[in-house]
Design a protein around this motif. Structure first.
Motif, PDB file in Angstrom:
ATOM      1  N   HIS A  55      10.735 -10.351   0.229  1.00  0.00           N
ATOM      2  CA  HIS A  55      10.132  -8.909   1.227  1.00  0.00           C
ATOM      3  C   HIS A  55       9.935  -7.990   0.299  1.00  0.00           C
ATOM      4  CE1 HIS A  55      10.581 -11.299   4.603  1.00  0.00           C
ATOM      5  NE2 HIS A  55      11.762 -10.826   4.878  1.00  0.00           N
ATOM      6  N   SER A  56      10.351  -7.801  -1.096  1.00  0.00           N
ATOM      7  CA  SER A  56       9.753  -6.718  -2.041  1.00  0.00           C
ATOM      8  C   SER A  56       9.853  -7.030  -3.493  1.00  0.00           C
ATOM      9  CB  SER A  56      10.785  -5.452  -1.749  1.00  0.00           C
ATOM     10  OG  SER A  56      12.255  -5.968  -1.993  1.00  0.00           O
ATOM     11  N   ILE A  57       9.158  -6.267  -4.096  1.00  0.00           N
ATOM     12  CA  ILE A  57       9.015  -6.529  -5.568  1.00  0.00           C
ATOM     13  C   ILE A  57       9.787  -5.033  -6.224  1.00  0.00           C
ATOM     14  CG2 ILE A  57       7.665  -6.635  -7.613  1.00  0.00           C
ATOM     15  CD1 ILE A  57       5.525  -7.945  -5.941  1.00  0.00           C
ATOM     16  N   ILE A  58      10.779  -4.978  -6.830  1.00  0.00           N
ATOM     17  CA  ILE A  58      11.371  -3.975  -7.408  1.00  0.00           C
ATOM     18  C   ILE A  58      11.044  -4.020  -8.872  1.00  0.00           C
ATOM     19  CG2 ILE A  58      13.400  -3.920  -6.054  1.00  0.00           C
ATOM     20  CD1 ILE A  58      15.031  -5.440  -8.125  1.00  0.00           C
ATOM     21  N   SER A  59      10.447  -2.726  -9.490  1.00  0.00           N
ATOM     22  CA  SER A  59       9.761  -2.307 -10.686  1.00  0.00           C
ATOM     23  C   SER A  59      10.336  -1.200 -11.462  1.00  0.00           C
ATOM     24  CB  SER A  59       8.220  -2.433 -10.641  1.00  0.00           C
ATOM     25  OG  SER A  59       7.866  -1.366  -9.588  1.00  0.00           O
ATOM     26  N   ALA A  60      10.612  -1.489 -12.861  1.00  0.00           N
ATOM     27  CA  ALA A  60      11.131  -0.326 -13.669  1.00  0.00           C
ATOM     28  C   ALA A  60       9.993   0.319 -14.396  1.00  0.00           C
ATOM     29  CB  ALA A  60      12.175  -0.665 -14.645  1.00  0.00           C
ATOM     30  N   TRP A  61       9.848   1.636 -14.387  1.00  0.00           N
ATOM     31  CA  TRP A  61       8.526   2.200 -14.966  1.00  0.00           C
ATOM     32  C   TRP A  61       9.113   3.239 -16.141  1.00  0.00           C
ATOM     33  CZ3 TRP A  61       3.536   1.086 -13.476  1.00  0.00           C
ATOM     34  CH2 TRP A  61       3.439   0.134 -12.464  1.00  0.00           C
ATOM     35  N   ASN A  62       8.211   3.444 -16.741  1.00  0.00           N
ATOM     36  CA  ASN A  62       8.509   4.333 -18.222  1.00  0.00           C
ATOM     37  C   ASN A  62       8.424   5.797 -17.751  1.00  0.00           C
ATOM     38  OD1 ASN A  62       5.507   4.685 -18.004  1.00  0.00           O
ATOM     39  ND2 ASN A  62       5.506   4.792 -19.894  1.00  0.00           N
ATOM     40  N   ASP A  63       8.193   6.280 -16.673  1.00  0.00           N
ATOM     41  CA  ASP A  63       7.930   7.629 -16.242  1.00  0.00           C
ATOM     42  C   ASP A  63       9.483   7.973 -15.554  1.00  0.00           C
ATOM     43  OD1 ASP A  63       7.982   6.312 -13.733  1.00  0.00           O
ATOM     44  OD2 ASP A  63       6.398   7.595 -12.936  1.00  0.00           O
ATOM     45  N   GLY A  64      10.366   6.955 -15.801  1.00  0.00           N
ATOM     46  CA  GLY A  64      11.835   7.250 -15.182  1.00  0.00           C
ATOM     47  C   GLY A  64      12.138   6.857 -13.622  1.00  0.00           C
ATOM     48  N   ASN A  65      10.961   6.212 -13.126  1.00  0.00           N
ATOM     49  CA  ASN A  65      10.961   6.033 -11.572  1.00  0.00           C
ATOM     50  C   ASN A  65      11.190   4.593 -11.357  1.00  0.00           C
ATOM     51  OD1 ASN A  65      10.838   8.674 -11.150  1.00  0.00           O
ATOM     52  ND2 ASN A  65       8.341   8.469 -10.940  1.00  0.00           N
ATOM     53  N   ILE A  66      11.836   4.193 -10.203  1.00  0.00           N
ATOM     54  CA  ILE A  66      12.024   2.811  -9.784  1.00  0.00           C
ATOM     55  C   ILE A  66      11.074   2.903  -8.572  1.00  0.00           C
ATOM     56  CG2 ILE A  66      13.555   0.919  -8.659  1.00  0.00           C
ATOM     57  CD1 ILE A  66      15.641   2.203 -10.191  1.00  0.00           C
ATOM     58  N   ARG A  67      10.030   1.756  -8.551  1.00  0.00           N
ATOM     59  CA  ARG A  67       9.154   1.680  -7.573  1.00  0.00           C
ATOM     60  C   ARG A  67       9.389   0.520  -6.690  1.00  0.00           C
ATOM     61  NH1 ARG A  67       6.340   4.537 -11.399  1.00  0.00           N
ATOM     62  NH2 ARG A  67       5.248   6.428 -10.479  1.00  0.00           N
ATOM     63  N   ILE A  68       9.474   0.238  -5.299  1.00  0.00           N
ATOM     64  CA  ILE A  68       9.459  -0.714  -4.656  1.00  0.00           C
ATOM     65  C   ILE A  68       8.285  -1.061  -3.808  1.00  0.00           C
ATOM     66  CG2 ILE A  68      10.942  -2.106  -3.123  1.00  0.00           C
ATOM     67  CD1 ILE A  68      13.347  -0.230  -4.191  1.00  0.00           C
ATOM     68  N   PHE A  69       7.776  -2.430  -3.967  1.00  0.00           N
ATOM     69  CA  PHE A  69       6.422  -2.755  -3.184  1.00  0.00           C
ATOM     70  C   PHE A  69       6.639  -3.724  -2.328  1.00  0.00           C
ATOM     71  CE2 PHE A  69       5.186  -0.732  -7.554  1.00  0.00           C
ATOM     72  CZ  PHE A  69       4.407   0.098  -7.430  1.00  0.00           C
ATOM     73  N   ALA A  70       5.760  -3.856  -1.528  1.00  0.00           N
ATOM     74  CA  ALA A  70       5.617  -4.943  -0.600  1.00  0.00           C
ATOM     75  C   ALA A  70       4.632  -6.029  -1.227  1.00  0.00           C
ATOM     76  CB  ALA A  70       4.899  -4.552   0.574  1.00  0.00           C
ATOM     77  N   PRO A  71       4.818  -7.241  -1.347  1.00  0.00           N
ATOM     78  CA  PRO A  71       4.254  -8.251  -2.010  1.00  0.00           C
ATOM     79  C   PRO A  71       2.960  -8.630  -1.291  1.00  0.00           C
ATOM     80  CG  PRO A  71       6.339  -9.103  -1.239  1.00  0.00           C
ATOM     81  CD  PRO A  71       6.305  -7.833  -0.822  1.00  0.00           C
ATOM     82  N   GLU A  72       2.891  -8.580  -0.121  1.00  0.00           N
ATOM     83  CA  GLU A  72       1.831  -8.879   0.964  1.00  0.00           C
ATOM     84  C   GLU A  72       0.629  -7.969   0.498  1.00  0.00           C
ATOM     85  OE1 GLU A  72       4.497  -8.859   2.470  1.00  0.00           O
ATOM     86  OE2 GLU A  72       4.791 -11.125   2.720  1.00  0.00           O
ATOM     87  N   SER A  73       0.967  -6.827   0.636  1.00  0.00           N
ATOM     88  CA  SER A  73       0.000  -5.532   0.901  1.00  0.00           C
ATOM     89  C   SER A  73      -0.253  -5.010  -0.492  1.00  0.00           C
ATOM     90  CB  SER A  73       0.014  -4.615   1.938  1.00  0.00           C
ATOM     91  OG  SER A  73       1.467  -4.051   1.652  1.00  0.00           O
ATOM     92  N   GLY A  74       1.065  -4.867  -1.245  1.00  0.00           N
ATOM     93  CA  GLY A  74       0.921  -3.891  -2.398  1.00  0.00           C
ATOM     94  C   GLY A  74       1.424  -2.513  -2.081  1.00  0.00           C
ATOM     95  N   ARG A  75       1.613  -2.269  -0.899  1.00  0.00           N
ATOM     96  CA  ARG A  75       2.301  -0.869  -0.386  1.00  0.00           C
ATOM     97  C   ARG A  75       3.315  -0.443  -1.038  1.00  0.00           C
ATOM     98  NH1 ARG A  75       5.634   0.478   3.831  1.00  0.00           N
ATOM     99  NH2 ARG A  75       5.950  -1.573   4.266  1.00  0.00           N
ATOM    100  N   LEU A  76       3.404   0.923  -1.396  1.00  0.00           N
ATOM    101  CA  LEU A  76       4.842   1.385  -2.007  1.00  0.00           C
ATOM    102  C   LEU A  76       5.789   1.714  -0.758  1.00  0.00           C
ATOM    103  CD1 LEU A  76       6.178   2.641  -4.646  1.00  0.00           C
ATOM    104  CD2 LEU A  76       5.035   4.973  -3.871  1.00  0.00           C
ATOM    105  N   MET A  77       6.942   0.978  -0.950  1.00  0.00           N
ATOM    106  CA  MET A  77       7.796   1.078   0.162  1.00  0.00           C
ATOM    107  C   MET A  77       8.781   2.010   0.019  1.00  0.00           C
ATOM    108  SD  MET A  77       8.281  -3.143   0.484  1.00  0.00           S
ATOM    109  CE  MET A  77       9.877  -3.143   1.453  1.00  0.00           C
ATOM    110  N   LEU A  78       9.162   2.230  -1.129  1.00  0.00           N
ATOM    111  CA  LEU A  78      10.158   3.169  -1.636  1.00  0.00           C
ATOM    112  C   LEU A  78      10.152   3.552  -3.250  1.00  0.00           C
ATOM    113  CD1 LEU A  78      12.995   4.510  -0.885  1.00  0.00           C
ATOM    114  CD2 LEU A  78      13.998   2.541  -1.897  1.00  0.00           C
ATOM    115  N   MET A  79      10.255   4.982  -3.500  1.00  0.00           N
ATOM    116  CA  MET A  79      10.347   5.199  -4.911  1.00  0.00           C
ATOM    117  C   MET A  79      11.448   5.941  -5.145  1.00  0.00           C
ATOM    118  SD  MET A  79       7.038   7.018  -6.685  1.00  0.00           S
ATOM    119  CE  MET A  79       7.228   8.185  -7.953  1.00  0.00           C
ATOM    120  N   ILE A  80      12.364   5.772  -6.140  1.00  0.00           N
ATOM    121  CA  ILE A  80      13.542   6.494  -6.563  1.00  0.00           C
ATOM    122  C   ILE A  80      12.980   7.083  -7.729  1.00  0.00           C
ATOM    123  CG2 ILE A  80      15.928   5.967  -7.337  1.00  0.00           C
ATOM    124  CD1 ILE A  80      15.983   3.361  -6.111  1.00  0.00           C
ATOM    125  N   HIS A  81      13.108   8.455  -7.472  1.00  0.00           N
ATOM    126  CA  HIS A  81      12.517   9.407  -8.490  1.00  0.00           C
ATOM    127  C   HIS A  81      13.581   9.548  -9.665  1.00  0.00           C
ATOM    128  CE1 HIS A  81       9.007  10.738  -6.527  1.00  0.00           C
ATOM    129  NE2 HIS A  81       9.345  10.540  -5.549  1.00  0.00           N
TER     130      HIS A  81
END
Length: 618
Positions: free
Chosen positions: A382-408
């Motif tokens: 149900h989700s793609i969790i991803s690690a980014w170089n700006d220090g944030n974790i972003r969680i996306f929906a795999p069907e739509s690509g919508r940003l579901m949650l962002m951990i700043h």
């Protein structure tokens, strides 16, 4: 280790195209194949059904490609390290073999051009070399060479042969534009400077009209100069009003005499040969770097810096996207655990979701100016969790690509590794500063459960045990730590004289295997952290990616030696080797039903292999 008799992995498909090579995408004169570079190899792709063949022989990234008028030869040049010679290879197209290897230029080959009757090849060295060399194709020897431009002028950037004479070619660059004539008897090339009057231009590309009357030069200022080839005088320059944004990067002349123009801002234009007036125009993503005409101009193929290829038919001038790929290094790959039909990859700026069978992009999630270091598809899909170089974790929906949650501000120096539990309730993340953090996900958002500090350097890989109670983290400080993520404490630490890049649990969880810059694959006991066995994983270069199959019988590795290796877990020996990558392998995964192996590399390529040990049919 690498006995010559070792079985080869079967390569099923390649996703990738180096869109930064100017005029790298070509249509072969047989009108059936596309020719384009990817890393240090040339790909021949049949237009009809997409079947791919590869020309392998370069030792570093291909920097230019040219195809002879008859189609008998393909020439390609490469870059190399400073002080080393950069190779030019002439390929025999019919045999798909190396016809000649030519070494004279230093550090980089900038451009190549065949004479109209396949007699000679002219090559231009990069800015550290600055020379033009004419080669005799039959004898495979250099005839003569000369500095490409005067000391007072800048670097030469491109060469083009005339369409009728084997003895005349043109070179151009920063403040230099010369017509050269080959004097075969005296083995010399003599140049004539073209007079452009007050116009001072940097020429990026040259096209010569079919009757050899005019030279058309595309410039970085966004206009086109028309120069008489015989007299070397400027006869016209345009368009007068609306220049091409970010410069003209590629030009092609159609049979009608009209020009196809590709600009650095991504506009692809058909313009009139008389007054350079725009007749048709299309906006593409990122700068256009290649235009290739098929047959008499019924179809045109266009390549862009975004590593995308488009097909146009001349009549309706509408772009049809025929292939997409990553334009920079692929950092990580994740396969959906339940199904073996989808996989996700990440690189600078984006995450892409692909279909495994027909390697086709299904979804693209773009975050401008950020790099995704690691990603995982959660077990429930149900989700793609991803690690980014700006220090944030972003969680996306795999069907739509919508940003579901962002951990700043999840980590101070960028998030470098990430993993999700099988219950899909928790995430473990690692950062550039060496901290490991455990996060709880719930319907209203997220909560930080604990920060664990033991590592002294970047956390490079995290794997969670199948019961969700423990995890192992590998770091470039030379330690792998097994953590209890219920009580949040370290249980065991294994230390190696290496920068660990990757770690895996055996499916039965009693052993871990690690690897990194010391090129060794080490098996460790989870219970007391003792080393069970060490095997040499690679002859040269670090190992960057590793994955154990679900049945625990095999594991796969890939690294800087560009080889995919399939190992027998119990024996610790290589069973199959896959040669195909043109750059360092960055990550590698086997899909859950043991039928497919996906590997990604630093040149932006994604390769799909047939896994050689299919599961026993139940």
């Amino acid at each position: 280790m690498e006995a010559p008799g070792q079985p080869q992995l079967q390569l099923e498909a390649v996703i990738g195209f180096n869109g930064h090579v100017t005029s790298g995408l070509r249509v072969h004169p047989d009108s059936e194949h596309l020719v384009y570079p990817l890393g240090c190899r040339i790909v021949l792709k049949r237009i009809k059904d997409g079947k791919q063949e590869f020309l392998c022989g370069h030792t570093n990234n291909v920097s230019c490609v040219s195809v002879s008028k008859s189609g008998a030869y393909i020439a390609s040049g490469q870059v190399n390290f400073m002080g080393f010679q950069a190779l030019v290879i002439i390929w025999d197209y019919a045999q798909r073999t190396i016809y000649a290897q030519l070494e004279l230029h230093k550090a980089k080959v900038e451009a190549l051009a065949f004479s109209p009757n396949d007699k000679y090849l002219v090559s231009l060295g990069g800015q550290d070399d600055g020379s033009i060399v004419v080669w005799n194709i039959e004898t495979k020897q250099a005839i003569c060479g000369s500095p490409a431009s005067a000391h007072s002028a800048g670097h030469c950037l491109t060469v083009q042969y005339s369409n009728k004479s084997d003895n005349i070619f043109v070179s151009a660059g920063t403040g230099t534009l010369r017509v050269w004539e080959l004097d075969l008897l005296n083995r010399k090339i003599r140049h004539t400077e073209c007079q452009t009057g007050k116009l001072k231009r940097v020429v990026k590309c040259i096209e010569i009209s079919e009757d050899d009357q005019f030279i058309f030069c595309g410039t970085t200022s966004g206009d086109i100069m028309k120069i008489n080839l015989r007299t070397g005088l400027l006869s016209d320059c345009g368009p007068a009003k609306k220049k091409y944004s970010l410069g003209v990067s590629v030009l092609r002349i159609l049979k009608s005499g009209d020009l196809l123009v590709g600009s650095g801002s991504g506009t692809f234009t058909l313009c009139s040969r008389t007054n350079f007036k725009t007749l048709k125009e299309v906006q593409l993503e990122k700068g256009v770097t290649s235009i290739a005409i098929r047959g008499q101009g019924q179809q045109v193929f266009v390549g862009t810096e975004a590593a995308e290829m488009y097909r146009f038919s001349y009549d309706d001038f509408k772009p049809e996207l025929i292939s997409t790929s990553h334009s920079s290094a692929v950092k990580d790959v994740a396969i959906c655990s339940g199904s073996s039909e989808l996989f996700a990859t990440c690189s600078e700026e984006d995450i892409r979701l692909w279909h495994i069978d027909k390697p086709k992009e299904l979804l693209r999630i773009t975050v401008p100016n950020m790099t995704c270091n690691s990603l995982e598809v959660m077990a429930d899909g149900h989700s793609i969790i991803s690690a980014w170089n700006d220090g944030n974790i972003r969680i996306f929906a795999p069907e739509s690509g919508r940003l579901m949650l962002m951990i700043h501000d999840a980590h101070r120096m960028g998030v470098t590794a990430i993993a999700g539990t099988r219950s899909c309730k928790r995430i473990v993340s690692g950062g550039g500063e060496g901290q490991v953090r455990v996060w709880m996900l719930h319907s209203r958002g997220h909560q930080l459960l604990e920060t664990m500090k033991e590592h002294k350097a970047t956390v490079s890989c995290i794997k969670i045990k199948s019961d969700d109670k423990e995890c192992v983290t590998a770091s470039s400080d030379g330690a792998c730590i097994i953590w209890d993520i219920v009580r949040f404490m370290s249980l065991q630490m294994v230390i190696g004289n290496t920068m660990f890049r990757t770690v895996c649990y055996h499916p039965e969880d009693y052993q871990i295997i690690t690897s990194g810059t010391d090129r060794k694959v080490s098996y460790w006991e989870v219970y007391d952290g003792t080393v069970i066995r060490e095997v040499e994983g690679s002859k040269s270069g670090a190992i960057n990616g590793m994955h154990v199959t679900q049945d625990g019988k095999y594991f796969v590795t890939g690294g800087d030696d560009k080889l995919v290796k399939v190992w027998d877990y119990a024996e610790g020996v290589v069973t199959h080797i896959g040669k195909g990558h043109g750059g360092s392998i960055t990550s590698i995964k086997v899909c859950s039903n043991n039928s497919t192996l996906i590997s990604t590399s630093a040149d932006g390529a994604i390769l799909r292999w047939r896994f050689p040990h299919p599961p026993p049919s139940s």
